[in-house]
Write a protein that holds these residues in place. Sequence first.
Motif, PDB file in Angstrom:
ATOM      1  N   LYS A 407       0.833  -1.199   0.000  1.00 33.70           N
ATOM      2  CA  LYS A 407       0.000   0.000   0.000  1.00 33.70           C
ATOM      3  C   LYS A 407       0.872   1.255   0.000  1.00 33.70           C
ATOM      4  N   TYR A 408       1.926   1.221   0.795  1.00 31.81           N
ATOM      5  CA  TYR A 408       2.839   2.372   0.875  1.00 31.81           C
ATOM      6  C   TYR A 408       3.412   2.694  -0.501  1.00 31.81           C
ATOM      7  N   GLU A 410       2.122   2.152  -3.315  1.00 33.08           N
ATOM      8  CA  GLU A 410       1.085   2.667  -4.209  1.00 33.08           C
ATOM      9  C   GLU A 410       0.706   4.103  -3.873  1.00 33.08           C
ATOM     10  N   SER A 411       0.912   4.475  -2.619  1.00 35.13           N
ATOM     11  CA  SER A 411       0.395   5.771  -2.166  1.00 35.13           C
ATOM     12  C   SER A 411       1.364   6.893  -2.473  1.00 35.13           C
ATOM     13  N   TRP A 412       0.877   8.110  -2.442  1.00 35.51           N
ATOM     14  CA  TRP A 412       1.756   9.264  -2.707  1.00 35.51           C
ATOM     15  C   TRP A 412       1.480  10.381  -1.704  1.00 35.51           C
ATOM     16  N   LYS A 413       0.727  10.061  -0.652  1.00 34.51           N
ATOM     17  CA  LYS A 413       0.336  11.127   0.256  1.00 34.51           C
ATOM     18  C   LYS A 413       1.189  11.217   1.509  1.00 34.51           C
ATOM     19  N   GLU A 414       1.933  10.150   1.844  1.00 37.33           N
ATOM     20  CA  GLU A 414       2.801  10.234   3.016  1.00 37.33           C
ATOM     21  C   GLU A 414       4.050  11.051   2.677  1.00 37.33           C
TER      22      GLU A 414
ATOM     23  N   ARG B 155       6.171   8.233  -6.084  1.00 39.00           N
ATOM     24  CA  ARG B 155       4.981   8.981  -5.647  1.00 39.00           C
ATOM     25  C   ARG B 155       4.293   9.663  -6.832  1.00 39.00           C
ATOM     26  N   ASP B 162      -3.361   7.917 -10.759  1.00 37.88           N
ATOM     27  CA  ASP B 162      -4.661   8.317 -10.205  1.00 37.88           C
ATOM     28  C   ASP B 162      -5.253   9.542 -10.898  1.00 37.88           C
TER      29      ASP B 162
END
Lengths: 416, 416, 416, 416
Positions: A407-408, A410-414, B155, B162
């Motif tokens: 998940k990390y 895939e994410s870009w918000k952290e 990121r 997305d």
Amino acid sequence: MSQVKDEKLGFQGREKMDWARRHMPVLAQIHERFQKQRPFAGKKIACCLHVTKETGILVLALQAGGAQVSLCGSNPLSTQDDVAAALSEEGISVFAWRGISNKDYYQALNRALDVKPHVVIDDGADLINTLHTSRTELIKGILGGQEETTTGVIRLRAMARDGALKFPVIAVNDTPTKHYFDNYYGTSQGTLDAIMRSTNALMAGKTLVVAGYGWCGKGMAQKAHGLGAKVVVTEVDPVKALTAYMDGFAVMPMDDAAKIGDVFVTVTGDKDVVRQRHFQSMKEGAILANSGHFDCEINVSELKGLSTKVQRIRDNNDAYRLKNGKTLYLIGEGRLANLAAAEGHSSEIMDLSFSDQALAAEYLVQNAKNLKPGVHELPNELDQFVARTKLDALGVKIDQLTSEQEKYLESWKEGT
Amino acid sequence: MSQVKDEKLGFQGREKMDWARRHMPVLAQIHERFQKQRPFAGKKIACCLHVTKETGILVLALQAGGAQVSLCGSNPLSTQDDVAAALSEEGISVFAWRGISNKDYYQALNRALDVKPHVVIDDGADLINTLHTSRTELIKGILGGQEETTTGVIRLRAMARDGALKFPVIAVNDTPTKHYFDNYYGTSQGTLDAIMRSTNALMAGKTLVVAGYGWCGKGMAQKAHGLGAKVVVTEVDPVKALTAYMDGFAVMPMDDAAKIGDVFVTVTGDKDVVRQRHFQSMKEGAILANSGHFDCEINVSELKGLSTKVQRIRDNNDAYRLKNGKTLYLIGEGRLANLAAAEGHSSEIMDLSFSDQALAAEYLVQNAKNLKPGVHELPNELDQFVARTKLDALGVKIDQLTSEQEKYLESWKEGT
Amino acid sequence: MSQVKDEKLGFQGREKMDWARRHMPVLAQIHERFQKQRPFAGKKIACCLHVTKETGILVLALQAGGAQVSLCGSNPLSTQDDVAAALSEEGISVFAWRGISNKDYYQALNRALDVKPHVVIDDGADLINTLHTSRTELIKGILGGQEETTTGVIRLRAMARDGALKFPVIAVNDTPTKHYFDNYYGTSQGTLDAIMRSTNALMAGKTLVVAGYGWCGKGMAQKAHGLGAKVVVTEVDPVKALTAYMDGFAVMPMDDAAKIGDVFVTVTGDKDVVRQRHFQSMKEGAILANSGHFDCEINVSELKGLSTKVQRIRDNNDAYRLKNGKTLYLIGEGRLANLAAAEGHSSEIMDLSFSDQALAAEYLVQNAKNLKPGVHELPNELDQFVARTKLDALGVKIDQLTSEQEKYLESWKEGT
Amino acid sequence: MSQVKDEKLGFQGREKMDWARRHMPVLAQIHERFQKQRPFAGKKIACCLHVTKETGILVLALQAGGAQVSLCGSNPLSTQDDVAAALSEEGISVFAWRGISNKDYYQALNRALDVKPHVVIDDGADLINTLHTSRTELIKGILGGQEETTTGVIRLRAMARDGALKFPVIAVNDTPTKHYFDNYYGTSQGTLDAIMRSTNALMAGKTLVVAGYGWCGKGMAQKAHGLGAKVVVTEVDPVKALTAYMDGFAVMPMDDAAKIGDVFVTVTGDKDVVRQRHFQSMKEGAILANSGHFDCEINVSELKGLSTKVQRIRDNNDAYRLKNGKTLYLIGEGRLANLAAAEGHSSEIMDLSFSDQALAAEYLVQNAKNLKPGVHELPNELDQFVARTKLDALGVKIDQLTSEQEKYLESWKEGT
């Protein structure tokens, strides 16, 4: 209906293939599945490959999967006659012998094509080239092709660019488990092995010039250095040249390298890399080996032109006595040294390449209708499968991403 | 209008930048051209970068090209306060100091954005992320962005996937002269330097565990081995794992590696690579360093949770006294060690990366209107230019293809 | 009066010696001087040496110096029959062929001694041992002996310790230009070459166990690692073991190493280093090679005892099919692999060793009367001469101490 | 009665020594035994050593054994002031501070001798030299001395040769567990660490010139290469030069190396190795470091003479602005770089050296009456004990000879 050097060598060829099979666990596992699932039932496959014990394991896997297989050699000096005999006994149509003449070589290509293949497996694109030039009548029956080597892929991309390529070809060479392992680990050990077998020269302290710093060249430099050689790299690409420089190797044009090299290895994919003016400035006793696919990297005819005499002083080692009084030694007639003067890639390496080929053939048969003419990549999951199975066979375990870690990624918000 | 630790450190910062300039000949040459051609006249550029002497040379080149530049740090521990002071004196708007708090860090990002930039140069995508979350009003003025590091590119690609990315970004990181040299040569030396500076531990004979076998990990393994360490690699990708295996390194899951490692280095780009259960099984005295971009690869809060006491035994080296009686040493608080506990990449490396950045900025300004929102590559000819200019500066000459050789590479009709 | 396999092979042997002579410039220069000065006029020299092309160049130099030379082999599998034939043609009394039986081997030793030598040149001390046990009548005529290998020197020192050695012997092996180059560079390349020639196994990724970390073992570890192997070292000496550990290799007892090794190489000078209980715990497909002087390091008879069948699967490679279902591969019958399964040290290496031998023979003839029975070193200035001449031949220049520097090294009064 | 820089630094010194103790398990075990057996009860020991955290662990072990210990530094730049303060608190008489003047340095030597020692432990032979020149009245009380470094042993052997040495001295330096590990592993890492700390220069691709190919030089070459440098070796000894050549390094005179080197490291034990004419031909930006014991290997006064200005651009890095327009960078004022600009050998290394020193002191006290004036070796069994204990501490197990194997090594009657 095969043409091989000596049918009686079959026993020895089977012994060799026994070694290969034991060292090719991935392909052995695929063989087993093919035997059950018969993905090639009713299909014919023509192969133009170095006829070695490992190739034997590949074609037997294809055959186990239901294919009718024909096989010719992809280089005049790389056929192992005992393996050819053994495969012939097993029902493969083999047209190959070591030392085949140029004319017979092309005839063998045509014999292999006479089966009217659905799939062609090529190593250097000679088979596909022949199909597009003199055997165009067979093209309509072709589902697709597969190409084993960099040089072949370069040719095929050029064909595709010109709109000349008439069916889909999987660039098996470009698969990570193929080209990286094969080029980096395989060619380097094989070439050094070839030089040692045909000269017994000490590597420690020698200045070894590597022409080309692609994966083959990087591997060559690394391993030659590992045996104690000082490595000099020649390149035409500035990024690769800078890489070689920062890897701690001397980088210079061939004109300068020619004067200081003790051993020269060409792995560029291009022609005339070592040529007349280089030969003339070389040191007494310099050793020349090519491990590029074609025998044009070292210009042998120019070398002959400079010589008063050529003596075969031992297997795969010809002494060129130059008019300037010096002697240069050419390994394996300038043909790719690791196959001509050693035994080609180890079974451990070919397990990867040929598992890729076997899976590519299955993929082609299943998906050819969806693939346009042109050069295609092998799907990444097949590549991952091959690597994963190899690790299993070696007893190597690796980590798996946790779902949080996935998940990390895939994410870009952290943030920081 | 800058915010720096101590204005009086400027002199020292200029001395440092003098060293950097002398070791960054490619960027120096670009600086000179920018000064004449003023490609950024009227443009504003906001940079979020490690504030080092080399970054100083980059932002001064942008300024020389006519840009108004603002600069904040991209990591709380990587700012060199003397360089920050020197740049402030030169008219750059600097918002950075070593040891900045988390809150001030985000404030600094915002201050850097307050200039209303046309171009943003990011290292970790914090600036671009801030633009897309809390400073969306500025997006309309942005021509494009540039990203320096792998983590940032990951990121950004996630954002693009997305549909969230609103302007074109050049993935400078993906340029060969950037990521390969920087990751392979830079991170490896810097991380080892950091470990030695903060522990003086002998590398010879140590078991060094590298988590991740991308370019950073390959470089780490190579150089650590070069100093005499036994290297263990952990991976999640089977192809990379197989590569590590054939490079002669031991490959195993972190659960096994944790028990035998003397030194651990994480370079994965993912979080929780070393975590509670690993800490608990480690040997007395194990040393932990992260060189991934974010400080989440080693789970420091779990490490704290296992400890009775944390003592800073020397600069950048904290002893965690575990409840199980053992001591583990964490380098640079788990932040990227080569910057936090050493000095970041050498000027010689940053000459490549930052020349890419300078050329990318010029390219963005000239071509932004033709680039769609999304992640873009730097054109290959700019990369080749940087490598070629570097070779020139190093006095290294390379070969050029003859026209016959070029033709051969293009053709597909010649055979065996 | 020679006994060789096939007189007709002489032509081929002379070709081989031509290569050797071109790669042995130091010995070639000594040959030339001997020819003028005839230091051995009227003397007889018996040699027990591996009968290779390089040995040919040595005995021809001795002959050129006036000696009458007899030659037998020092190992049943190391004689090159073509060289033996060529030397016989040149007037050397040769008693050697590849594959000689144990009985004939000792007969050959005696034939070589029948010339009633003044000097004996030994490799393994079999000749000197025979002189002291069954041919004691010849001892009174002996000026002295020379020993080529570590194993031989160990035997001779044991004899000297027991007061059994009746004449002076020069431990040529202990000369820096001999044992270091020969053991470190020669044995390592030769053994790897032997393994590759007889298996074509990939070295990259293999776990290679080296038993013994003397100069041979250090060289083996270094070069095997250089080809990509993971190296495991076994030792009995704690200082050597600690060295191996700090060189980055795994160190463990053979009982543990046996379970994880893919390839085993013994270079200890002792017997039973790999024995029954080790064979039983080995992995399927393990490869066994000895490069110690005698074939007792790997206990082959115990290996046979564990096997149901032994098959020669290719030259110098026997598959032992174990009762436990596994197959182990033994290289060159457990005899020193670099000679049995490859070609022995390169000419470049033997140039040093055999120049030492040639100079030792001259030194013995000139100084024997002043040398007491026992083991003696070759004078250091001869060693320096050999190294200096080799550097000259390689075109390598080095520094010379200034008189101030020499004085500084002698003084003890200058301080901090 | 100590003289140290700042008594208040003691706390920090103790922290440092805590790290050292944890990484010096062999010496810790000896400390424990000394505490029980008190071998030095009533004895006084004067030490002239680099005052580092590891030296602290040694002198505390001697003290635990009952000795009264005085300590002065053995180099003006190598004292760690915090350790000096901590040792003073522990009751050691310390006369040392970093940056001591030449005059104070010799005064400190004399203060250390004022205790009227029974044993002197020296590092560079300054203490022993002082005893033999200006403090001869103390000689009658001396049981013996111990010398830590090659340079000191060279001086002492010169004294012995001249009949000037008046008491026995153990050449602890010559012990395998001392000089090999210390010189080969310690000096190499420490010097590279020093260069990186004081320049942050990239090693990859640099041409690094090593003057001297003894154990220090071999280690330097190996590790520098391991970080990606191209290594050039200069030598005066032909055997060492030939070794360097076959190790794959370029070998040439300093006159030639001076022109191409990016970094220079001297480890010869001789003076003026890099001098005026070399400085003049160096490239812009060349970095100079000495790791030989004395600061005479690079002729700094000649370097100054060629310069218009010397600027300290950062800690331990002085820029010499030459009259010819170039800048050369000198590390640590030309004093041994690993101590002056880094932290000296790692605790792991000093565990071996200083265990040897502790055991040598015990041996001297017990056996001095049987030892004649002159240079003596440490008995081999003590060396073996140190190595064996170290392996135990590292958890490494090794093989033991069986009685049959021992017997085989002793015998000389078994043959081929």
